[in-house]
Design an enzyme around this catalytic site. Structure first.
Site, PDB file in Angstrom:
ATOM      1  N   ASP A 128     112.666 130.289  19.292  1.00 56.79           N
ATOM      2  CA  ASP A 128     113.954 129.819  18.796  1.00 56.79           C
ATOM      3  C   ASP A 128     113.846 129.003  17.512  1.00 56.79           C
ATOM      4  OD1 ASP A 128     115.477 131.077  20.655  1.00 56.79           O
ATOM      5  OD2 ASP A 128     115.738 129.352  21.968  1.00 56.79           O
ATOM      6  N   ASP A 160     115.458 118.755  26.076  1.00 57.81           N
ATOM      7  CA  ASP A 160     114.997 118.706  24.693  1.00 57.81           C
ATOM      8  C   ASP A 160     116.029 118.103  23.752  1.00 57.81           C
ATOM      9  OD1 ASP A 160     112.551 119.896  25.368  1.00 57.81           O
ATOM     10  OD2 ASP A 160     113.370 121.904  25.136  1.00 57.81           O
ATOM     11  N   SER A 163     112.979 125.897  32.086  1.00 60.06           N
ATOM     12  CA  SER A 163     113.794 125.998  30.879  1.00 60.06           C
ATOM     13  C   SER A 163     114.682 127.224  31.038  1.00 60.06           C
ATOM     14  CB  SER A 163     112.898 126.134  29.641  1.00 60.06           C
ATOM     15  OG  SER A 163     113.682 126.293  28.481  1.00 60.06           O
ATOM     16  N   ARG A 203     121.366 133.328  18.932  1.00 60.31           N
ATOM     17  CA  ARG A 203     120.923 132.263  18.036  1.00 60.31           C
ATOM     18  C   ARG A 203     121.511 132.359  16.620  1.00 60.31           C
ATOM     19  NH1 ARG A 203     120.385 129.938  22.308  1.00 60.31           N
ATOM     20  NH2 ARG A 203     118.374 129.249  23.116  1.00 60.31           N
TER      21      ARG A 203
END
Length: 394
Positions: free
Chosen positions: A122, A13, A170, A93
């Site tokens: 996310d 990504d 992922s 995050r």
């Protein structure tokens, strides 16, 4: 040319995002990789891929100790479990977002970009922090262009973008856990292939003999394992190794994402399970019944705030104050028994223990057993009256 700071992992990504930002948005890309305990080769890969893509500048930021001490420590003290599993990706995050903001300010950038899709959590976690802690414009190329994984791979091949793997899994990894999704795992009817696991043994392949692990806590934070005092960062690494080889920490769950989707998610969180289970065992010894009930409520709410991108919600800070106050007494030693996927406490000891062996002992003669008779007569008094009335009516 205006600058954009891209949160960069070197995966599919974010790698595709570099060219998309240059070609579709006419921006000069600066990449940032925040090291929160992902494999060293992944951090090095991000640096190498950024170099191959000829980005203007690449930053690698070591955030491991800060992640352990300022984020994971809070998660341990709160026993933060979302739908039954310890949060690893979610609590990393906010730290990553804050580091990205710091670089954006330093570089006087126009915008901050990320490689999140429109399907996951996310995008909320990054953008909630960026919006609340800065005024930077946010760009999400994958979401904005509505790209699928297959389309991303085709775009990468067409533009000769370097990719380290053509697998569609992922995987997000940091010191607190691994999350694996995508490809055949998207269908809950499919059994996960053994190749996706790296930290944990199967129950069949786990150690053949039980293993005892001693964890020492100070004010709710683990400070020593098997008698060796070490930093929380190092202790987590040891806990991951010990628990993983004993088959602890594999979680296969149908998770409820923020946007309403149900998603099949697989996690490896061996050290997190060991440390949180140990912490809970010690809390049972030193906290009152009502404190434990309140702590259970706060655990659920705390994890929910972290999961749903509300780390900067004032309530989370308020709960930290309450949790820290309760954790003043969560100091002591717990010995856990690990065996082929099972984990149970064997012993607990604390100077703040509320367990009074003299009172609870069957050999106690100082406290007259007959004194409890009055208490028993009045226990459930209203229920007794209610049942008597029912008998009269019938």
């Amino acid at each position: 040319m205006d600058k954009v700071i891209l949160a960069f992992s070197g995966g599919l990504d974010t790698t595709v995002c570099v060219k998309l930002l240059e070609e579709n948005y006419n921006l000069e890309v600066i990449t940032v990789c925040v090291d929160v305990g992902q494999p060293k080769k992944e951090v090095e890969k991000a640096e190498e891929v950024a170099k191959q893509l000829n980005v203007k500048k690449h930053y690698t930021i070591d955030g491991k100790n800060e992640f352990a001490n300022d984020y994971i420590a809070k998660g341990i003290k709160a026993n933060a479990l979302y739908e039954g599993y310890p949060l690893s990706t979610a609590i990393a995050r906010p730290l990553i977002a804050m580091k990205i903001i710091e670089i954006a300010e330093k570089e006087n950038a126009l915008a901050i970009a990320h490689g999140c899709t429109g399907k996951g959590n996310d995008q909320f976690r990054f953008e909630a922090v960026i919006r609340s802690m800065s005024n930077f414009k946010i760009i999400a190329p994958i979401r904005e262009l509505n790209l699928t994984r297959t389309e991303e791979l085709d775009y990468a091949k067409k533009h000769n973008i370097p990719l380290s793997s053509d697998k569609l899994y992922s995987i997000d990894e940091n010191i607190w856990g691994r999350s694996i999704e995508g490809d055949i795992l998207e269908n809950p009817a499919n059994e996960p292939p053994e190749e996706i696991y790296e930290w944990t043994a199967t129950g069949e392949n786990a150690n053949e003999a039980p293993e005892k692990v001693a964890i020492e806590f100070e004010k709710g934070i683990p400070v020593a394992i098997n008698g060796k005092t070490m930093s929380l960062l190092d202790l987590i690494g040891v806990a991951n190794e010990i628990a993983g080889k004993n088959g602890i920490g594999r979680i296969d769950t149908i998770e409820n994402r923020m946007i309403g989707l149900k998603s099949r998610e697989i996690y490896e969180v061996p050290g997190a399970i060991l440390l949180i289970k140990s912490h809970q065992a010690l809390e049972e010894l030193v906290l009152t019944k009502d404190e434990l009930l309140f702590a259970e409520f706060m655990s659920t709410k705390y994890a929910d705030l972290a999961y749903t991108a509300l780390w900067h919600e004032p309530l989370r800070e308020d709960m930290d104050q309450a949790i820290d106050h309760m954790q003043r007494r969560v100091s002591g030693k717990v010995v856990m028994k690990l065996f082929k996927g099972s984990i149970i406490p064997l012993s607990r000891k604390s100077e703040y223990s509320l367990h009074d062996i003299e009172h609870v002992s069957f050999e106690d003669k100082e406290n007259d057993q007959k004194e409890v008779e009055g208490m028993i007569k009045h226990h459930g008094l209203q229920a007794n009256i209610y049942q008597k009335l029912n008998r009269k009516e019938s």
